[in-house]
Design an enzyme around this catalytic site. Structure first.
Site, PDB file in Angstrom:
ATOM      1  N   ARG A   1     -27.658 -12.983 -38.115  1.00  0.00           N
ATOM      2  CA  ARG A   1     -27.425 -12.530 -36.285  1.00  0.00           C
ATOM      3  C   ARG A   1     -28.011 -11.930 -36.189  1.00  0.00           C
ATOM      4  NH1 ARG A   1     -23.679 -11.464 -32.593  1.00  0.00           N
ATOM      5  NH2 ARG A   1     -25.133 -12.850 -30.898  1.00  0.00           N
TER       6      ARG A   1
ATOM      7  N   ASP B   1     -23.599  -7.202 -27.162  1.00  0.00           N
ATOM      8  CA  ASP B   1     -22.734  -7.913 -27.940  1.00  0.00           C
ATOM      9  C   ASP B   1     -21.051  -7.507 -27.743  1.00  0.00           C
ATOM     10  OD1 ASP B   1     -23.744 -10.824 -27.610  1.00  0.00           O
ATOM     11  OD2 ASP B   1     -24.673 -10.349 -29.770  1.00  0.00           O
TER      12      ASP B   1
ATOM     13  N   PRO C   1      -7.600 -12.731 -48.275  1.00  0.00           N
ATOM     14  CA  PRO C   1      -6.053 -11.765 -47.018  1.00  0.00           C
ATOM     15  C   PRO C   1      -6.339 -10.307 -46.894  1.00  0.00           C
ATOM     16  CG  PRO C   1      -5.608 -13.272 -47.810  1.00  0.00           C
ATOM     17  CD  PRO C   1      -6.918 -13.054 -48.769  1.00  0.00           C
TER      18      PRO C   1
ATOM     19  N   GLU D   1      -3.403 -19.435 -55.146  1.00  0.00           N
ATOM     20  CA  GLU D   1      -3.127 -17.996 -54.723  1.00  0.00           C
ATOM     21  C   GLU D   1      -4.319 -17.162 -55.131  1.00  0.00           C
ATOM     22  OE1 GLU D   1       0.083 -17.381 -54.643  1.00  0.00           O
ATOM     23  OE2 GLU D   1       0.017 -19.517 -54.522  1.00  0.00           O
TER      24      GLU D   1
HETATM   25  C1  SAM Z   1      -3.839 -18.712 -49.868  1.00  0.00           C
HETATM   26  S1  SAM Z   1      -4.973 -18.021 -50.029  1.00  0.00           S
HETATM   27  C2  SAM Z   1      -4.311 -16.707 -51.212  1.00  0.00           C
HETATM   28  C3  SAM Z   1      -3.434 -16.183 -50.622  1.00  0.00           C
HETATM   29  C4  SAM Z   1      -3.035 -15.032 -51.778  1.00  0.00           C
HETATM   30  N1  SAM Z   1      -2.527 -15.855 -52.708  1.00  0.00           N
HETATM   31  C5  SAM Z   1      -2.702 -13.711 -50.988  1.00  0.00           C
HETATM   32  O1  SAM Z   1      -1.200 -13.787 -50.623  1.00  0.00           O
HETATM   33  O2  SAM Z   1      -3.214 -12.619 -50.451  1.00  0.00           O
HETATM   34  C6  SAM Z   1      -6.470 -18.787 -51.207  1.00  0.00           C
HETATM   35  C7  SAM Z   1      -7.964 -18.018 -51.028  1.00  0.00           C
HETATM   36  O3  SAM Z   1      -8.661 -18.197 -49.248  1.00  0.00           O
HETATM   37  C8  SAM Z   1      -9.444 -16.988 -48.432  1.00  0.00           C
HETATM   38  N2  SAM Z   1      -8.944 -16.297 -47.387  1.00  0.00           N
HETATM   39  C9  SAM Z   1      -7.636 -16.454 -47.117  1.00  0.00           C
HETATM   40  N3  SAM Z   1      -7.073 -15.844 -46.595  1.00  0.00           N
HETATM   41  C10 SAM Z   1      -8.570 -15.295 -45.806  1.00  0.00           C
HETATM   42  C11 SAM Z   1      -8.637 -14.329 -44.912  1.00  0.00           C
HETATM   43  N4  SAM Z   1      -7.610 -13.628 -43.898  1.00  0.00           N
HETATM   44  N5  SAM Z   1     -10.260 -13.959 -44.858  1.00  0.00           N
HETATM   45  C12 SAM Z   1     -10.606 -13.550 -46.084  1.00  0.00           C
HETATM   46  N6  SAM Z   1     -10.789 -14.583 -47.093  1.00  0.00           N
HETATM   47  C13 SAM Z   1      -9.227 -15.077 -47.324  1.00  0.00           C
HETATM   48  C14 SAM Z   1      -9.195 -16.298 -50.387  1.00  0.00           C
HETATM   49  O4  SAM Z   1     -10.247 -16.715 -50.634  1.00  0.00           O
HETATM   50  C15 SAM Z   1      -8.251 -16.257 -50.834  1.00  0.00           C
HETATM   51  O5  SAM Z   1      -8.912 -16.027 -52.540  1.00  0.00           O
END
Ligand code: SAM
Length: 237
Positions: free
Chosen positions: A160, A175, A94, A122
């Site tokens: 795609r 698109d 994220p 995490e």
């Molecule tokens: C619970 S999340 C970890 C969040 C992290 N502690 C933070 O707050 O930035 C676990 C995993 O989900 C994935 N993930 C969660 N949200 C995402 C997003 N918006 N885009 C891409 N991957 C995401 C990532 O690989 C991340 O390591």
């Protein structure tokens, strides 16, 4: 293109890449997708892929060693400067660069080999990001419990756009986001349904008028729902 997904939940992917455009692209040899269990690259006898965070706090963190070992197995190196040309190692997070259609297009155009790392808990030990990863990508401003759904989104959006993946009957040109606008509304048969009619202009066979109507509607929708798309990087409309 060769895509390798690294995950601790390989079963998650089941048949998700076996439908529609992705399936067709795989069958045509346009893309090859492999899913790897990170656990298989853990060297200790318990096959540990996560551990407690240094400094204390909640949750677990994904360990670096199995991820380094997986990348070394797939690329023959964990030296980012020695990756073969056209190689991307993507960390889904994220905190990453927000994924937009133009970024997806760049990835589809430039990438020959992509390794996609799915985090859990995490997140992933930061040393993975600091040394292995070429692109840290977020699919939106919300937090998923794991990178697996994000990997499906990234792979689908990218495959795609690979040359010939869509086939001749459709195109990504109009698109949403491809030309800075949302797509126009679409209608199909029947022309009359429960008292609702298809716009007359779409039935008259005048292609210039149809194109003009589509452009107007695309602009109308974009203005209504995504005005931000009409504002350029310097803030001009
Ligand atoms: C619970 S999340 C970890 C969040 C992290 N502690 C933070 O707050 O930035 C676990 C995993 O989900 C994935 N993930 C969660 N949200 C995402 C997003 N918006 N885009 C891409 N991957 C995401 C990532 O690989 C991340 O390591």
């Amino acid at each position: 293109m060769q895509i390798d997904v690294l995950t601790i939940f390989p079963e998650f992917f089941g048949q998700v890449f076996d439908f529609g455009i992705i399936r067709r692209a795989k069958l045509a040899g346009i893309v090859e997708i492999s899913v790897h269990d990170i656990r298989e690259f853990a060297a200790d006898k318990h096959k540990m892929t996560d551990d407690r965070p240094f400094g204390g706090g909640d949750g677990m963190v994904m360990k670096p060693e199995p991820i380094f070992a997986a990348v070394e197995h797939l690329l023959g190196t964990s030296d980012r400067d020695a990756y073969p040309p056209g190689t991307k190692v993507v960390l889904l997070s994220p905190q990453g660069h927000p994924l937009k259609q133009r970024h997806v297009k760049e990835l589809a155009d430039e990438t020959e080999r992509m390794i996609v790392i799915c985090g859990r808990y995490e997140g992933v030990d930061e040393r993975v990001n600091e040394t292995l990863v070429t692109d840290e990508i977020s699919i939106g401003d919300y937090v998923l419990s794991g990178g697996e759904p994000a990997a499906v989104v990234l792979v689908d959006a990218m495959v795609r756009l690979l040359p010939e993946a869509l086939g001749s009957e459709t195109s990504a040109e109009n698109d949403s986001f491809s030309n800075g606008l949302l797509d126009c509304p679409h209608y199909t048969r029947p022309a009359e349904f429960r008292g609702m009619s298809v716009p007359e202009v779409l039935l008259n066979g005048n292609h210039a008028e149809i194109e003009k109507w589509r452009r107007e509607k695309a602009l109308e929708k974009t203005t209504k729902f995504r005005k931000d798309l009409l504002i350029g990087e310097n803030g001009e409309m």
